[in-house]
Design an enzyme around this catalytic site. Structure first.
Site, PDB file in Angstrom:
ATOM      1  N   SER B  38     -13.894   0.559  -3.937  1.00 50.88           N
ATOM      2  CA  SER B  38     -13.394   1.926  -4.001  1.00 50.88           C
ATOM      3  C   SER B  38     -14.187   2.726  -2.990  1.00 50.88           C
ATOM      4  O   SER B  38     -15.279   2.303  -2.564  1.00 50.88           O
ATOM      5  CB  SER B  38     -13.599   2.474  -5.416  1.00 50.88           C
ATOM      6  OG  SER B  38     -13.468   3.883  -5.421  1.00 50.88           O
ATOM      7  N   ARG B  39     -13.656   3.876  -2.593  1.00 46.85           N
ATOM      8  CA  ARG B  39     -14.423   4.708  -1.675  1.00 46.85           C
ATOM      9  C   ARG B  39     -15.716   5.168  -2.358  1.00 46.85           C
ATOM     10  O   ARG B  39     -16.674   5.519  -1.717  1.00 46.85           O
ATOM     11  CB  ARG B  39     -13.577   5.888  -1.209  1.00 46.85           C
ATOM     12  CG  ARG B  39     -12.526   5.463  -0.173  1.00 46.85           C
ATOM     13  CD  ARG B  39     -11.509   6.558   0.031  1.00 46.85           C
ATOM     14  NE  ARG B  39     -10.831   6.886  -1.230  1.00 46.85           N
ATOM     15  CZ  ARG B  39      -9.960   7.859  -1.382  1.00 46.85           C
ATOM     16  NH1 ARG B  39      -9.645   8.625  -0.349  1.00 46.85           N
ATOM     17  NH2 ARG B  39      -9.394   8.066  -2.544  1.00 46.85           N
ATOM     18  N   LEU B  79      -2.748   0.997  -3.729  1.00 49.17           N
ATOM     19  CA  LEU B  79      -3.012   2.281  -3.069  1.00 49.17           C
ATOM     20  C   LEU B  79      -1.709   3.071  -2.909  1.00 49.17           C
ATOM     21  O   LEU B  79      -0.628   2.505  -2.990  1.00 49.17           O
ATOM     22  CB  LEU B  79      -3.628   2.021  -1.682  1.00 49.17           C
ATOM     23  CG  LEU B  79      -4.965   1.267  -1.674  1.00 49.17           C
ATOM     24  CD1 LEU B  79      -5.355   0.883  -0.238  1.00 49.17           C
ATOM     25  CD2 LEU B  79      -6.055   2.119  -2.320  1.00 49.17           C
ATOM     26  N   HIS B  84      -0.313   1.805   2.607  1.00 50.06           N
ATOM     27  CA  HIS B  84      -0.015   0.364   2.602  1.00 50.06           C
ATOM     28  C   HIS B  84      -0.078  -0.219   4.003  1.00 50.06           C
ATOM     29  O   HIS B  84      -0.666  -1.278   4.211  1.00 50.06           O
ATOM     30  CB  HIS B  84       1.364   0.099   1.986  1.00 50.06           C
ATOM     31  CG  HIS B  84       1.376   0.241   0.498  1.00 50.06           C
ATOM     32  ND1 HIS B  84       2.423  -0.174  -0.288  1.00 50.06           N
ATOM     33  CD2 HIS B  84       0.468   0.758  -0.367  1.00 50.06           C
ATOM     34  CE1 HIS B  84       2.154   0.089  -1.560  1.00 50.06           C
ATOM     35  NE2 HIS B  84       0.979   0.654  -1.627  1.00 50.06           N
ATOM     36  N   LYS B 102       4.582  -1.732  -5.353  1.00 51.25           N
ATOM     37  CA  LYS B 102       5.830  -1.151  -4.852  1.00 51.25           C
ATOM     38  C   LYS B 102       5.742   0.361  -4.928  1.00 51.25           C
ATOM     39  O   LYS B 102       4.978   0.854  -5.773  1.00 51.25           O
ATOM     40  CB  LYS B 102       7.047  -1.664  -5.626  1.00 51.25           C
ATOM     41  CG  LYS B 102       6.891  -1.887  -7.131  1.00 51.25           C
ATOM     42  CD  LYS B 102       6.465  -0.754  -7.986  1.00 51.25           C
ATOM     43  CE  LYS B 102       7.305   0.502  -7.883  1.00 51.25           C
ATOM     44  NZ  LYS B 102       6.736   1.610  -8.722  1.00 51.25           N
ATOM     45  N   ARG B 174       2.385  10.469  -6.773  1.00 54.95           N
ATOM     46  CA  ARG B 174       3.814  10.229  -6.577  1.00 54.95           C
ATOM     47  C   ARG B 174       4.623  11.503  -6.291  1.00 54.95           C
ATOM     48  O   ARG B 174       5.823  11.450  -6.101  1.00 54.95           O
ATOM     49  CB  ARG B 174       4.387   9.480  -7.785  1.00 54.95           C
ATOM     50  CG  ARG B 174       4.027   8.007  -7.742  1.00 54.95           C
ATOM     51  CD  ARG B 174       4.276   7.301  -9.054  1.00 54.95           C
ATOM     52  NE  ARG B 174       3.225   7.582 -10.020  1.00 54.95           N
ATOM     53  CZ  ARG B 174       3.175   7.044 -11.242  1.00 54.95           C
ATOM     54  NH1 ARG B 174       4.130   6.212 -11.633  1.00 54.95           N
ATOM     55  NH2 ARG B 174       2.183   7.320 -12.052  1.00 54.95           N
ATOM     56  N   ASP B 187       9.291   5.269  -6.527  1.00 49.09           N
ATOM     57  CA  ASP B 187       8.615   4.803  -7.738  1.00 49.09           C
ATOM     58  C   ASP B 187       9.615   4.149  -8.707  1.00 49.09           C
ATOM     59  O   ASP B 187       9.614   2.932  -8.886  1.00 49.09           O
ATOM     60  CB  ASP B 187       7.899   5.969  -8.409  1.00 49.09           C
ATOM     61  CG  ASP B 187       7.033   5.495  -9.568  1.00 49.09           C
ATOM     62  OD1 ASP B 187       6.447   4.408  -9.467  1.00 49.09           O
ATOM     63  OD2 ASP B 187       6.965   6.198 -10.591  1.00 49.09           O
TER      64      ASP B 187
END
Lengths: 362, 362
Positions: B38-39, B79, B84, B102, B174, B187
């Protein structure tokens, strides 16, 4: 209160569906099979004999004779759609109350002539959309009307298909442009449109768009399968698919902000004396989204009388109120017929214009 | 045959969905949780601790560090969609096999870059559409593939909606155009499109028409709800509706000339270890059309492993075949991803063009 005498029905023609409705008239406590007319006296006599008409029933060799019988209170008209305008108007003029098969007319202009004749004669008209009268329908409406359970309607999908046999596709009146020019749209599509309007509280959509992919009868040109989408001012939308070319399927799904309604036998319930539906309220997932919590629930509604007998009973009740109680015809039923026809007309126009968006104006 | 060692997974980021997939990696017999990046190193450490990672698991403060770990066989990438292209390409270049959330990309051009990178590195790619791996899906496919039971597919309808909370509609990735620019179409619409293609044996439609009524996020502009219709050369059609604005609903209905398939929990089955569907074959009516004969029937399929674990298992099996058996990557999975993305792109273009019919070209 003294019980009124039963409403005396005359039936115009010996269509297959008239067998089911004859049984319904017999089952309903406030109606009686009184007369049947066919262009063939012999056919009418055989129909009366095979469909539970009493010995005393009148058998006529014409539709006119039924309408001219002063004792007939109401007529059931299961004739091909193109004949509705003539016989429904004539029946209304002869002061017969009208139980009219769907689709009620070829277009709303014809329907308006029928409705004008009914209004002018003060007779009741109701279309024969039987499922409206199943007690399940009222029960489902309670769910849809409950803001905390269902919320605001957002989308509806309806599908009514059946797999017509080769003989049907060649010979049935529903593929004859001079008899039932509306084809599958008028026959099965009528129900889809009605179910969508029902879910939308009979609010008319602002526009209709037929969807590419209409299948036409190769020889006769009538619609065998089509789909459409409907749009309302408030943002809700609907789609339907109707067809003579696929396995019997009768779905309605209505999705609201809080709830979902499913039923998969909307026109003819799987069983005659009970009918089910599924509801889901504020559906969500288990932790980690590995299942639903809560899950949808099933509901079953029993009925003593089949839905078509309840239809006849409600119609006869209204006719009785007019005949014996001096009431006015109930405007709800012709209003629903007209809204259904308006949307149906818009779908047809959209198809004819190559899938253009068509505004629905009342 | 000796058992191969388990496939070592690295996870990029600590998305919510990664919790479910971490559990799946643990449940699958041929895979193991090996690393998470993770960051924020602290976030990664907490994620590993809370999600069943073994003590020995590597915890990294960057995605790059996961990709640079030579012992990582495969990465799971949950992510935001816009990331992507960068991370999937980089992962492929570092010879990591890819389990990719997806929607796989913002558009097919981006996906093609990812696929090219995978091909060039000889790594397996699979999108994380879990329901494809439920044994129910294979069982239903048997039904759809049986000409005598189902016949020829004529229409499909799919609906996936859920009622997003206010917080989701303000803050979830989203609804952020710079993160998941495809909104509800990417989504939930992804699943609808996949289900339609699945029912159509992954034959691409010739055209797509989005339906009027798309709802856009007022501030962010991303799609919150939309519908579309699909048309194939052979005359079959489909519709779908997807939305963040209505109660959780997950329907697929496929209607063939002989049969009908219904399931109402297509993406996440109601229960984890069993899943049901309904089939109807040559449905008809009783005499007088007062009920159905035959009626539809219910089927239940049990599964030991949840569908997401079966997905990980199948992915790991393919990775193992490549790593230990010298096999080539299985082309089926990227092909399905690409077809889904192609249709999704067409729906988006149709919306952007004001509901124009869009041809689908591969």
């Amino acid at each position: 209160m003294a019980t009124s005498p039963p409403i005396k029905f005359g039936i115009l023609g010996c269509a297959d569906i008239a067998r089911k409705v004859s049984r319904a008239i017999n089952l309903s406590p406030n109606s009686t099979l009184y007369a049947v007319g066919s262009r063939s006296h012999e056919k009418a006599a055989r129909f009366a004999e095979q469909n539970g008409f009493p010995e005393s029933a009148k058998v006529y060799g014409s539709y006119d004779a039924v309408l001219d019988d002063p004792d007939v209170d109401a007529v059931y008209i299961p004739l091909p759609t193109s004949l509705h305008i003539k016989w429904a108007v004539l029946a209304a003029q002869k002061k017969k109350h009208l139980l009219l098969e769907k689709p009620v007319a070829l277009n709303v202009a014809e329907l308006d002539e029928i409705l004008a004749a009914c209004e002018s004669s003060g007779v009741q008209i109701m279309d024969a959309t039987m499922w409206m009268h199943n007690p399940r329908t009222a029960k489902m409406k309670e769910f849809l009307s409950d803001a905390s359970l269902f919320g605001e309607l957002k989308s509806v999908h309806s599908c009514f298909t059946f797999a017509a046999k080769e003989d049907f596709l060649e010979n049935d009146i529903r593929v004859k442009p001079d008899l039932d020019a509306l084809g599958a749209l008028g026959d099965v599509g009528w129900y889809c449109i009605r179910s969508i309007l029902w879910a939308a509280d009979f609010q008319l959509p602002k526009s209709v768009l037929a969807l590419p992919g209409t299948v036409f009868h190769k020889a006769a040109g009538v619609i065998l399968a089509c789909s459409a989408s409907l749009q309302w001012e408030d943002g809700k939308t609907a789609t339907f698919h109707c067809s003579f070319l696929a396995n019997l399927t009768m779905d309605v799904t209505a999705v609201g902000t809080n709830g979902t309604l499913h039923f998969n036998d909307f026109v003819i319930p799987f069983e005659e004396k009970k009918a089910s539906f599924s509801t889901a309220v504020k559906s969500g997932f288990t932790e980690l989204v590995t299942g639903w919590d809560p899950k949808p629930s099933q509901h079953t509604v029993m009925t003593e009388l089949p839905q078509e007998a309840l239809m006849v009973k409600e119609f006869s009740r209204l006719v009785g109120s007019i005949k014996f109680g001096g009431a006015k015809p109930e405007n709800k039923w012709p209003t629903l017929s007209r809204k259904t026809q308006l949307v149906l007309d818009a779908v047809k126009v959209s198809i004819e214009r190559g899938y253009e968006l068509v505004e629905v104006t009342s």
